[in-house]
Design a protein around this motif. Structure first.
Motif, PDB file in Angstrom:
ATOM      1  N   UNK A 199      44.093 -40.374  30.206  1.00 45.52           N
ATOM      2  CA  UNK A 199      43.566 -39.217  30.924  1.00 45.52           C
ATOM      3  C   UNK A 199      42.703 -39.658  32.108  1.00 45.52           C
ATOM      4  N   UNK A 200      41.875 -40.694  31.909  1.00 45.65           N
ATOM      5  CA  UNK A 200      41.072 -41.214  33.013  1.00 45.65           C
ATOM      6  C   UNK A 200      41.983 -41.726  34.121  1.00 45.65           C
ATOM      7  N   UNK A 201      43.052 -42.443  33.748  1.00 44.65           N
ATOM      8  CA  UNK A 201      43.997 -42.950  34.748  1.00 44.65           C
ATOM      9  C   UNK A 201      44.634 -41.799  35.511  1.00 44.65           C
ATOM     10  N   UNK A 202      44.947 -40.713  34.804  1.00 44.10           N
ATOM     11  CA  UNK A 202      45.527 -39.543  35.464  1.00 44.10           C
ATOM     12  C   UNK A 202      44.540 -38.941  36.459  1.00 44.10           C
ATOM     13  N   UNK A 203      43.273 -38.855  36.064  1.00 49.03           N
ATOM     14  CA  UNK A 203      42.262 -38.279  36.955  1.00 49.03           C
ATOM     15  C   UNK A 203      42.004 -39.176  38.157  1.00 49.03           C
TER      16      UNK A 203
ATOM     17  N   UNK B  88      47.917 -61.521  35.420  1.00 48.64           N
ATOM     18  CA  UNK B  88      48.483 -61.872  34.117  1.00 48.64           C
ATOM     19  C   UNK B  88      47.579 -61.455  32.976  1.00 48.64           C
ATOM     20  N   UNK B  89      47.386 -62.378  32.016  1.00 47.46           N
ATOM     21  CA  UNK B  89      46.599 -62.050  30.837  1.00 47.46           C
ATOM     22  C   UNK B  89      47.450 -61.414  29.764  1.00 47.46           C
ATOM     23  N   UNK B  90      46.802 -61.038  28.655  1.00 51.63           N
ATOM     24  CA  UNK B  90      47.541 -60.470  27.547  1.00 51.63           C
ATOM     25  C   UNK B  90      47.937 -59.021  27.824  1.00 51.63           C
ATOM     26  N   UNK B  91      48.852 -58.525  26.989  1.00 50.33           N
ATOM     27  CA  UNK B  91      49.313 -57.141  27.122  1.00 50.33           C
ATOM     28  C   UNK B  91      48.302 -56.192  26.497  1.00 50.33           C
ATOM     29  N   UNK B  92      47.974 -55.139  27.229  1.00 45.03           N
ATOM     30  CA  UNK B  92      47.101 -54.086  26.723  1.00 45.03           C
ATOM     31  C   UNK B  92      47.807 -52.756  26.925  1.00 45.03           C
ATOM     32  N   UNK B  93      47.270 -51.696  26.354  1.00 49.26           N
ATOM     33  CA  UNK B  93      47.908 -50.399  26.536  1.00 49.26           C
ATOM     34  C   UNK B  93      46.929 -49.382  27.088  1.00 49.26           C
ATOM     35  N   UNK B  94      47.485 -48.405  27.778  1.00 53.22           N
ATOM     36  CA  UNK B  94      46.712 -47.288  28.321  1.00 53.22           C
ATOM     37  C   UNK B  94      47.191 -46.043  27.582  1.00 53.22           C
ATOM     38  N   UNK B  95      46.338 -45.514  26.720  1.00 50.25           N
ATOM     39  CA  UNK B  95      46.748 -44.372  25.900  1.00 50.25           C
ATOM     40  C   UNK B  95      45.570 -43.423  25.704  1.00 50.25           C
ATOM     41  N   UNK B  96      45.872 -42.242  25.190  1.00 50.10           N
ATOM     42  CA  UNK B  96      44.842 -41.286  24.823  1.00 50.10           C
ATOM     43  C   UNK B  96      43.919 -40.938  25.971  1.00 50.10           C
ATOM     44  N   UNK B  97      42.614 -40.984  25.699  1.00 48.22           N
ATOM     45  CA  UNK B  97      41.619 -40.635  26.714  1.00 48.22           C
ATOM     46  C   UNK B  97      41.633 -41.613  27.874  1.00 48.22           C
TER      47      UNK B  97
ATOM     48  N   UNK C  38      46.368 -42.623  39.049  1.00 45.34           N
ATOM     49  CA  UNK C  38      46.974 -43.944  38.878  1.00 45.34           C
ATOM     50  C   UNK C  38      48.101 -44.005  37.846  1.00 45.34           C
ATOM     51  N   UNK C  39      48.397 -42.908  37.176  1.00 47.04           N
ATOM     52  CA  UNK C  39      49.366 -43.001  36.080  1.00 47.04           C
ATOM     53  C   UNK C  39      50.727 -43.501  36.565  1.00 47.04           C
ATOM     54  N   UNK C  40      51.215 -42.981  37.665  1.00 49.89           N
ATOM     55  CA  UNK C  40      52.540 -43.401  38.130  1.00 49.89           C
ATOM     56  C   UNK C  40      52.541 -44.871  38.551  1.00 49.89           C
TER      57      UNK C  40
END
Length: 399
Positions: free
Chosen positions: A54-58, A42-51, A61-63
């Motif tokens: 890119x780290x998530x893609x590398x 749980x916890x608050x909502x955060x976002x994964x954006x920008x760089x 984990x993006x999908x």
């Protein structure tokens, strides 16, 4: 050839598990210790954006992140009758507006990061560091639950109130206050809740927000502006009473939110501030993420800073045999990115939540004019995090 090191990481939220994953990819012997007795979802909502994206893609984990998003598709500013005063979709400001494409609960992201590297990392919940002693060739750690061990390096990734940072750096840290308190907690979902975030402003600099999640509940956020008053140190019952006092007279969905507060078991209540430090390492001990350079939730940059910092720190430890050189390179790469992320004006909360009815009306009017070029330029300064303002190195040995 990368030197294999035995490394202890404290903290299992975002930066810690990201760092653990990349270090394990380098063949390091990695242990993560987390004070919480079990995984905190749980916890608050955060976002994964920008760089950060890119780290998530590398990481591949993006999908998986996309599959766990909250499905939040925009932001509505509303009045006491829930009438829309201004509205933004996820495509606003070129897709870099207030709501990102990948909005996810902090706990959901942490769980993905932990599970992604768990086979190669030793995770220990319900424990923390009691004492540290730097030796000529390592760091001796005594744990709260008993036992000692020696590690080549120790990395603190615990968050804004990092205990490890206090043990090692003492009072070197500076907290830049925004004179803003925010509370997050979960409430039951109601029929009127929707896929958009709803933001209600009230005179006195008060704001109340509701955000969707992917777990069948709704995330509530209450914010008020006041100089640091140690409210975050009060017992949870007193914190709840304070919130009821501050917001008890408000309309819109506020009565429903306050009624649900009594049963909330996940209340997080803290002053909003930034962490500023003259250095992020000392000897064989370093900091990453919020523990070193929290930019505050209003910057929209916490996730990107944590994930990018972890990636760069791991990469530089793989590139340099000397840990001091690795720490220095990590700071040289990340410091400009951090400085830009922390360049949030202290008056930002007053802009987001004006103190008068006239100020709220003017704010809504400006938001409705976001397509006017000059207004769009001004709004973009406050509504578009610079999450891609770093050229991430490509570490071939981490591919």
């Amino acid at each position: 050839m990368t030197i294999k090191r035995k490394i202890l990481i404290t903290g299992a939220s975002v930066a810690g598990p990201t760092l653990a994953y990349w270090l394990s990819r380098l063949g390091m012997d990695v242990t993560v210790v987390e004070r919480a007795p079990e995984f905190r979802d749980g916890g608050q909502t955060i976002d994964v954006r920008g760089a950060g994206k890119l780290v998530a893609q590398r990481m591949g984990l993006e999908s998986a992140i996309r599959a766990k998003t909250t499905h939040e598709d925009g932001l509505r500013f509303v009045d006491a009758q829930d009438r829309t005063q201004a509205e933004f979709g996820i495509g606003a400001f070129g897709g870099n507006g207030p709501v990102a494409e990948l909005e996810i609960l902090r706990g959901e992201l942490a769980k993905l990061l932990i599970e992604h590297g768990r086979d190669a990392v030793d995770y220990r919940f319900g424990d923390s560091i009691a004492a540290l002693e730097e030796l000529p060739h390592g760091v001796k750690v005594r744990f709260e639950q008993g036992g000692e061990a020696v590690f080549d390096l120790v990395i603190g990734a615990e968050g804004v109130g990092s205990h490890t940072r206090k043990l090692v750096f003492g009072d070197e840290v500076q907290r830049r206050s925004f004179k803003l308190y925010t509370a997050y907690f979960t409430i039951p979902r109601a029929p009127g809740d929707e896929r958009q975030m709803r933001w209600f402003n009230a005179p006195g600099g008060l704001s109340v927000c509701l955000r969707p999640d992917n777990l069948g509940t709704t995330r509530a956020l209450l914010s008020f502006q006041e100089a640091p008053s140690a409210y975050e140190k009060l017992p949870i019952g007193e914190q709840k009473a304070l919130l009821k006092e501050k917001f008890g007279a408000l309309k819109w969905e506020t009565p429903r939110i306050l009624a649900a507060l009594d049963d909330a078991t996940d209340l997080y209540f803290d002053q909003i501030s930034q962490v500023k430090m003259p250095r992020w390492s000392k000897g064989r001990i370093a900091l990453v993420g919020d523990a070193a350079y929290c930019a505050s939730p209003i910057s929209g940059m916490g996730t990107s800073l944590g994930m990018c910092g972890a990636y760069v720190l791991a990469g530089e430890l793989g590139r340099h045999d000397d840990h001091a050189q690795a720490f220095a390179a990590y700071e040289a790469i990340m410091r400009p990115y951090v400085d830009q992320a922390q360049s949030v004006p202290t008056f930002a909360p007053r802009l987001a939540s004006p103190h008068s009815r006239a100020g709220i009306a003017i704010g809504h009017a400006l938001l409705r004019m976001s397509n006017v070029p000059i207004i769009k330029t001004i709004l973009a300064r406050f509504l578009t995090p610079k999450a891609d303002a770093i050229a991430l190195p490509e570490y071939a040995y981490m591919a």
